[in-house]
Design a protein around this motif. Structure first.
Motif, PDB file in Angstrom:
ATOM      1  N   LYS A 104       2.624   4.428  -2.390  1.00  0.00           N
ATOM      2  CA  LYS A 104       1.563   4.750  -3.331  1.00  0.00           C
ATOM      3  C   LYS A 104       2.188   5.020  -4.701  1.00  0.00           C
ATOM      4  O   LYS A 104       3.189   5.729  -4.799  1.00  0.00           O
ATOM      5  CB  LYS A 104       0.782   5.985  -2.872  1.00  0.00           C
ATOM      6  N   ALA A 135      -2.999  -8.433  -3.874  1.00  0.00           N
ATOM      7  CA  ALA A 135      -2.830  -7.650  -2.643  1.00  0.00           C
ATOM      8  C   ALA A 135      -2.302  -6.251  -2.957  1.00  0.00           C
ATOM      9  O   ALA A 135      -2.751  -5.258  -2.380  1.00  0.00           O
ATOM     10  CB  ALA A 135      -1.882  -8.374  -1.690  1.00  0.00           C
ATOM     11  N   ALA A 139      -4.425  -2.754  -2.374  1.00  0.00           N
ATOM     12  CA  ALA A 139      -3.865  -1.724  -1.496  1.00  0.00           C
ATOM     13  C   ALA A 139      -3.522  -0.447  -2.246  1.00  0.00           C
ATOM     14  O   ALA A 139      -3.296   0.599  -1.637  1.00  0.00           O
ATOM     15  CB  ALA A 139      -2.619  -2.269  -0.798  1.00  0.00           C
ATOM     16  N   VAL A 141      -0.788   0.101  -3.985  1.00  0.00           N
ATOM     17  CA  VAL A 141       0.621   0.422  -3.767  1.00  0.00           C
ATOM     18  C   VAL A 141       1.509  -0.362  -4.742  1.00  0.00           C
ATOM     19  O   VAL A 141       1.066  -1.314  -5.385  1.00  0.00           O
ATOM     20  CB  VAL A 141       1.064   0.102  -2.320  1.00  0.00           C
TER      21      VAL A 141
END
Length: 298
Positions: A104, A135, A139, A141
């Motif tokens: 994260k 992606a 997400a 991240v």
């Protein structure tokens, strides 16, 4: 906006790698230094002032071939290292941004952030570049990776930023000094005898000054003032001509292109069959296979 865009000339070429996937990319500087560069000049002739290699004991200039590199130990002792020994100790030159984990973004403290770069995709990697960027964004991240630039290994964060993927170099944990030696107040309001009314007033002041982050509102006033002074003196005819610095050489190149989508499918399959294995080891094995394939393709 143009002055803040990525340089069209790449300083490094290689590939983002995770699992069995390679995304061919080029690395571009994302920042431009704005501070005033004060060069040394001889006021008698306005010639540039350079640096000489001087023997500090004799005061005499010495030739480059007589200089060796030494690392100081305690006292007056040194360990002398040859160029071959230093090269052997360096991380091997690679053309891979090897992702080791995804985390994260909020977990990475600003203390570790060093310098940002832009990554542009190879002509044949546009679709997979976009896939990876979207992606990561979905997400929430960033990728934590290692790569080698100028014979030095760097820790870095792969970050989606609008239409771009950015690579921000990070400081190693051992480079961050501990604050323990500093005389700092203890954590907590009670430990410092802070009153609720004082905290409330401080909170109100902070709330009044809280605004959306707009970096364009903050200017380097000192540099602007120096540039204005230089422009005024130049307009008055108080200027001299000096030789420009040489341009830096281009970075390395990598022409390795593979079927990225298929490797992505294979990586997902490989991960699912080895779900019980530690994530780090699985990534390391996949990276080894990926590097082997890359070398064979090259």
């Amino acid at each position: 906006m143009a002055e803040h865009s990525a340089s069209p000339r790449a300083i490094w070429k290689g590939a983002i790698s995770f699992g069995l996937v390679h995304v061919p990319v080029a690395l571009h500087t994302a920042t431009s230094e704005q501070e005033v560069d004060f060069d040394w000049l001889d006021k008698r002739s306005m010639d540039p002032v350079g640096y000489k290699r001087i023997n500090k004991r004799t005061g005499k200039e010495i030739a480059k071939e007589h200089i060796v590199k030494g690392v100081k130990l305690e006292g007056d002792d040194y360990v002398v290292l040859s160029d071959d020994e230093i090269k052997a100790a360096y991380p091997k030159r690679t053309q891979t941004i090897q992702i080791e984990a995804f985390v994260k973004a909020t977990e990475v403290s600003f203390v570790y952030i060093e310098k940002p770069y832009y990554l542009s995709p190879d002509a044949k990697a546009q679709r997979v570049y976009a896939l990876l960027r979207e992606a990561l964004e979905a997400a929430g991240v960033i990728g934590i990776a290692r790569f080698v630039l100028h014979n030095k290994e760097h820790l870095a964060a792969l970050i989606p930023a609008g239409p771009a993927l950015m690579l921000g170099t990070l400081r190693w944990a051992e480079e961050i000094r501990s604050p323990d030696a500093l005389d700092l107040p203890q954590a907590g309001a009670a430990a410092n005898g802070l009153k609720p009314a004082e905290l409330k007033m401080a909170g109100q002041l902070i709330a009044q000054m809280t605004a959306a982050w707009k970096p364009e509102q903050f200017k380097d006033d000192f540099t602007s003032a120096i540039h204005a002074l230089v422009a005024a003196k130049a307009k008055a005819g108080k200027k001299s001509t000096v030789k420009p610095f040489e341009d830096a050489p281009d970075g390395g190149r990598s022409d390795n292109v593979v079927d990225l989508t298929e490797l992505l499918r294979q990586s997902l399959g490989s991960k699912s069959t080895k779900a019980k294995a530690p994530a780090k080891k699985g990534a390391a094995k996949s990276a080894t296979r990926s590097t082997t394939r890359s070398k064979k393709a090259a």
